[in-house]
Design an enzyme around this catalytic site. Structure first.
Site, short mmCIF file in Angstrom:
data_model
loop_
_atom_site.label_atom_id
_atom_site.label_comp_id
_atom_site.label_asym_id
_atom_site.label_seq_id
_atom_site.Cartn_x
_atom_site.Cartn_y
_atom_site.Cartn_z
N CYS A 55 0.67 -1.16 -0.35
CA CYS A 55 0.57 -0.25 0.09
C CYS A 55 0.86 1.48 0.00
CB CYS A 55 -0.55 0.08 1.42
SG CYS A 55 -0.32 0.12 3.14
N GLU A 118 8.00 -1.30 11.93
CA GLU A 118 6.52 -2.07 11.17
C GLU A 118 7.77 -2.96 10.63
OE1 GLU A 118 4.73 -3.60 8.43
OE2 GLU A 118 5.96 -1.64 7.36
N ALA A 119 6.74 -4.76 10.98
CA ALA A 119 7.95 -5.65 10.77
C ALA A 119 6.30 -5.94 9.15
CB ALA A 119 7.79 -6.68 11.55
N GLN A 120 5.87 -6.00 9.26
CA GLN A 120 4.53 -6.27 8.11
C GLN A 120 5.23 -6.48 6.25
OE1 GLN A 120 1.21 -4.48 7.38
NE2 GLN A 120 0.40 -5.88 5.72
N GLN A 124 5.77 -8.88 3.71
CA GLN A 124 5.98 -8.68 2.06
C GLN A 124 7.03 -8.59 1.42
OE1 GLN A 124 4.19 -4.86 3.69
NE2 GLN A 124 1.74 -5.49 2.96
N ALA A 194 -10.89 -10.08 3.82
CA ALA A 194 -10.48 -10.49 5.05
C ALA A 194 -8.42 -10.95 4.55
CB ALA A 194 -10.70 -11.98 5.02
N GLY A 195 -7.62 -9.85 4.49
CA GLY A 195 -6.54 -10.26 4.21
C GLY A 195 -5.79 -9.72 5.61
N MET A 197 -3.89 -7.14 6.40
CA MET A 197 -4.13 -5.94 7.47
C MET A 197 -5.45 -5.79 7.33
SD MET A 197 -2.70 -2.58 7.48
CE MET A 197 -1.50 -2.14 6.46
N ILE A 198 -6.54 -6.54 7.28
CA ILE A 198 -7.91 -6.58 7.42
C ILE A 198 -7.42 -7.40 8.97
CG2 ILE A 198 -9.85 -7.81 7.84
CD1 ILE A 198 -9.39 -4.98 6.46
#
Length: 428
Positions: A55, A118-120, A124, A194-195, A197-198
């Site tokens: 994003c 941030e670890a996300q 990715q 429903a991924g 991030m959600i």
């Protein structure tokens, strides 16, 4: 072989432009195949490529021997997004070699994210590398770049406190919602998608114990699976317009290329709610919620870019950790560039090994013939060693007698350095 990257992120390009170049994870492999096919048709064969799309950023990484490959990739990306190459370049950045390594290491470590630490993004990036591998687009150079990125990121996480007290997008959304609603426990929350991030957003909101949690997803089964974890319910995405008025908080993040929640649907929902306020968060790129919704009274709409100020709070407290991380990254960049530099000598090393193997085989064959004729072992070994020595020195000796005086002097220095290395004296 050189490496380069071309990309745009939350610091260089507005949200709507980034949305034009957003690729869902399942789109990356076919997109890379299309890119590499365009390279081949443009006479740029053997180009390694990978695409990272989140994003906050879309970046193309390539390894190639062709400098013109970069211009080709920029033109291809601009065409895929339906914009002029000049417009794309004005909002993008181009990196080469050590700058690419430094950037990739900083991205993997969370230093280049909207949410510092941030670890996300690391997950990715790993997903993007797996997609590139499945597309057959990842060669040894880019594989080394990304594997070293992951190693550096792990060291940064272990050796520093870069992730301490980081505020995620989901946590920022909860913080803003708490400012609007006196008690989150009295609100009904809808999550669209429903991924990952959600999932993260639902986890944060669920901790505030809202009155209800609902998951709207295109695939009902997946929505139900996520809703069950939070004691919520699921609904079909097609039912969203009719039920929008039921919710006080709406958080959306899907891979849709077009907005799912339009201005008209929100206007009708507000009318049914008798203008009770709605808090809406659009974490998707491209947008899930039409931007015109933000102008409506009683609607508080935030995008990923709107959350930037919130997530950056407390960043100053982590500057010491950033400095430590940069030292680790510097060392990683030096190691990668050393490896990349050595890659240029690989063909020469292979040729030298092949040549010496050929000489060795020839001398061994001659030695076996002499032994078969009854020559003594000592004589055969003497001939074998002399033959190998002469073959190895022939080219160097020939160069010493060729060229002008200056060339011979330079050759003499090189040969001395290579062949006359004295063994260091051992201390008694």
């Amino acid at each position: 072989m050189s490496v380069w990257a071309f990309g745009l992120n939350h610091t260089t390009a507005p949200l709507d432009l980034r949305g034009r170049f957003a690729f869902a994870l399942d789109q990356i492999a076919p997109t890379l195949q299309s890119l590499r096919s365009s390279f081949a048709s443009g006479r740029h064969p053997a180009v390694e490529a990978a695409i990272i799309s989140t994003c906050n950023r879309t970046e193309i990484y390539c390894a190639a021997d062709h400098a013109a490959a970069l211009d080709h990739a920029v033109g291809w990306l601009a065409e895929s997004g339906g914009v002029a190459p000049a417009l794309l370049r004005s909002h993008a950045y181009t990196l080469h070699n050590d700058a690419v390594a430094r950037h990739a290491f900083r991205v993997a470590s969370g230093l280049d994210s909207m949410v510092l630490g941030e670890a996300q993004i690391l997950g990715q990036m790993k997903d993007a590398v797996r997609a590139a591998e499945s597309a057959g687009a990842l060669g040894s150079t880019l594989n080394q770049l990304f594997q070293r990125s992951f190693a550096v990121a792990k060291e940064v996480r272990t050796a520093t406190e870069i992730g301490a007290h980081s505020i995620s997008m989901a946590a920022a959304a909860v913080r803003l919602a708490s400012q609007l609603f006196e008690d989150i426990r009295e609100t009904r929350v809808l999550f669209v998608g429903a991924g990952e991030m959600i999932d993260l957003a639902a986890t944060h909101f669920a901790a505030k114990e809202p009155k209800s949690i609902t998951i709207a997803n295109r695939t009902l089964e997946r929505g139900e699976k996520l809703a069950t974890r939070f004691g919520g319910t699921a609904m079909r995405l097609a039912d969203l317009p009719a039920r929008l008025a039921d919710f006080d908080i709406v958080v959306s993040c899907t891979a849709s290329t077009l907005p799912l929640i339009g201005l008209g649907a929100v206007e009708r929902a507000l009318k049914q709610r008798k203008h009770r306020p709605m808090f809406m968060v659009d974490l998707a790129v491209p947008r899930d919620i039409e931007p015109e919704v933000k102008a409506l009274e009683d609607v508080y709409l935030y995008t990923v870019d709107d959350l930037a100020q919130v997530v950056q709070q407390g960043q100053a407290n982590r500057q010491a950790a950033v400095a430590q991380a940069e030292v680790i990254i510097d060392a990683g960049v030096q190691n990668f560039m050393h490896w990349l530099g050595q890659r240029g000598t690989v063909p020469l090393i292979q040729q030298l090994n092949a040549q010496t193997d050929e000489w060795r085989a020839a001398e061994l064959a001659r030695a076996r013939k002499l032994l078969a004729k009854g020559e003594s072992v000592d004589a055969v070994l003497e001939a074998l060693s002399r033959g190998l020595t002469q073959k190895m020195l022939h080219g160097a000796l020939a160069e010493l007698h060729a060229g002008d005086a200056a060339a011979r002097a330079q050759t003499a220095q090189t040969i001395s350095r290579l062949f006359l290395r004295s063994e260091p004296r051992k201390e008694r």
